[in-house]
Scaffold this motif. Structure first.
Motif, PDB file in Angstrom:
ATOM      1  N   ILE A  23      -7.746  -1.509  20.833  1.00 64.63           N
ATOM      2  CA  ILE A  23      -7.116  -1.470  19.755  1.00 64.63           C
ATOM      3  C   ILE A  23      -5.859  -0.522  19.923  1.00 64.63           C
ATOM      4  O   ILE A  23      -4.815  -0.640  19.356  1.00 64.63           O
ATOM      5  CB  ILE A  23      -8.145  -1.088  18.495  1.00 64.63           C
ATOM      6  N   TYR A  24      -6.368   0.421  20.500  1.00 65.83           N
ATOM      7  CA  TYR A  24      -5.297   1.848  20.949  1.00 65.83           C
ATOM      8  C   TYR A  24      -4.324   1.080  21.394  1.00 65.83           C
ATOM      9  O   TYR A  24      -3.019   1.355  21.549  1.00 65.83           O
ATOM     10  CB  TYR A  24      -6.127   2.722  21.460  1.00 65.83           C
ATOM     11  N   GLN A  25      -4.667   0.337  22.670  1.00 67.96           N
ATOM     12  CA  GLN A  25      -3.427   0.141  23.515  1.00 67.96           C
ATOM     13  C   GLN A  25      -2.496  -1.151  22.909  1.00 67.96           C
ATOM     14  O   GLN A  25      -1.413  -1.106  23.122  1.00 67.96           O
ATOM     15  CB  GLN A  25      -4.121  -0.519  24.770  1.00 67.96           C
ATOM     16  N   THR A  26      -3.101  -1.729  21.987  1.00 63.69           N
ATOM     17  CA  THR A  26      -2.355  -3.035  21.478  1.00 63.69           C
ATOM     18  C   THR A  26      -1.619  -2.536  20.386  1.00 63.69           C
ATOM     19  O   THR A  26      -0.678  -2.967  20.101  1.00 63.69           O
ATOM     20  CB  THR A  26      -3.397  -3.934  21.005  1.00 63.69           C
ATOM     21  N   THR A  27      -2.165  -1.437  19.566  1.00 63.71           N
ATOM     22  CA  THR A  27      -1.560  -1.375  18.325  1.00 63.71           C
ATOM     23  C   THR A  27      -0.943   0.002  18.218  1.00 63.71           C
ATOM     24  O   THR A  27       0.231   0.196  17.292  1.00 63.71           O
ATOM     25  CB  THR A  27      -2.509  -1.249  16.999  1.00 63.71           C
TER      26      THR A  27
END
Length: 289
Positions: free
Chosen positions: A120-124
């Motif tokens: 989630i962190y890497q994507t958003t």
């Protein structure tokens, strides 16, 4: 599209900014007009819910409503609770979050794996609060606490009780709840996260019980509480407000320390040393925030 990963120092800044946010109020994504009322209630943070508060048939409509809200003049930074990583809705929720660069952050329902938080962190590029709602999630707490992008834990007590076969509303459930709180507090402290956020108090008509609950988790060292009704916000905030006596004592302790530089002294017959001074400074910083 918000695909730029936040640097670690930014995550630490997020954690610092959340330190005095005590009330986190849910609003279903199907009722976006209530967001303004939620902020007007005095809630420190508003969570728009795409998970349990939204029926399966309404998920797509809820995402569209959330997107429209972000594009409106009324937008204020909100947190969004997304569906669990194993659900069919997860990918669509993440795609939506990528299109909402002004979100405050993401709350992952039924968190169980560190890899999901990091994804989630890497994507958003958004900070993540992990909601622990299963035995597996509780078991993997330490691993998730080390995940990139995580800022805090909370928990869903009813789901957890269902998973480990604990009967809600019993003395046994109270024992389990305090054990969960302790585990979350300890893990959060070791990993330099925000102190955990307590679970919801389902009976929003029971202000006395809510006040007692708020005092309990605050005394244990947790940072805030999930709320499901606007009127809970004022009750929680009032329960956490230090008394005039406590504030007066803290002011005198800090004044004495700053004027004399002494590490040990007496106030009203009470011995004051470094831990007491630190506690008084922390209390005054909250009052003056």
């Amino acid at each position: 599209m918000n695909s730029v990963k936040l640097e670690q120092k930014d995550i630490q800044n997020v954690i610092k900014s959340l330190a005095y946010k005590t009330t986190w109020l849910f609003v279903p994504a199907t009722k976006m007009p209530l967001v303004a009322k939620a902020f007007n209630s005095g809630a420190d943070s508003v969570i728009v819910d795409l998970e349990d508060a939204v029926a399966q048939a309404d998920k797509a409509q809820a995402r569209a409503a959330l997107k429209s809200y972000q594009d409106s003049d009324d937008y204020q930074p909100i947190w969004v609770r997304i569906n669990q990583a194993s659900s069919a809705e997860f990918a669509a929720d993440i795609e939506l979050c990528q299109q909402l660069p002004n979100l405050a952050g993401v709350i992952l329902a039924k968190a169980e794996q560190a890899s999901d938080i990091e994804s989630i962190y890497q994507t958003t590029g958004l900070p993540v609060i992990a909601l622990i709602e299963s035995a597996i999630g509780l078991h993997n707490l330490d691993a998730m606490a080390g995940a990139s992008g995580i800022v805090a834990f909370s928990y869903g007590f009813i789901d957890l009780c269902n998973d480990i076969n604990v009967q809600i509303g019993t003395p046994a459930a109270d024992i389990i709840a305090n054990q969960i709180r302790y585990q979350l507090i300890l893990t959060s402290k070791v990993h330099n996260l925000l102190a955990p956020i307590d679970t919801v108090y389902p009976d929003f008509s029971d202000s006395e019980g809510l006040e007692q609950r708020a005092q309990l988790w605050s005394q244990m060292g947790m940072s805030g509480m999930l709320c499901i009704h606007p009127k809970q916000v004022a009750t929680v905030q009032a329960a956490l407000r230090p008394s005039d006596t406590e504030i007066d004592f803290a002011k005198r302790v800090v004044a004495e320390y700053e004027s004399t530089g002494q590490a040990v002294f007496k106030i009203d017959g009470n011995m004051v040393d470094a831990p007491v001074i630190e506690r008084c400074q922390r209390l005054l910083s909250k009052v003056n925030d």
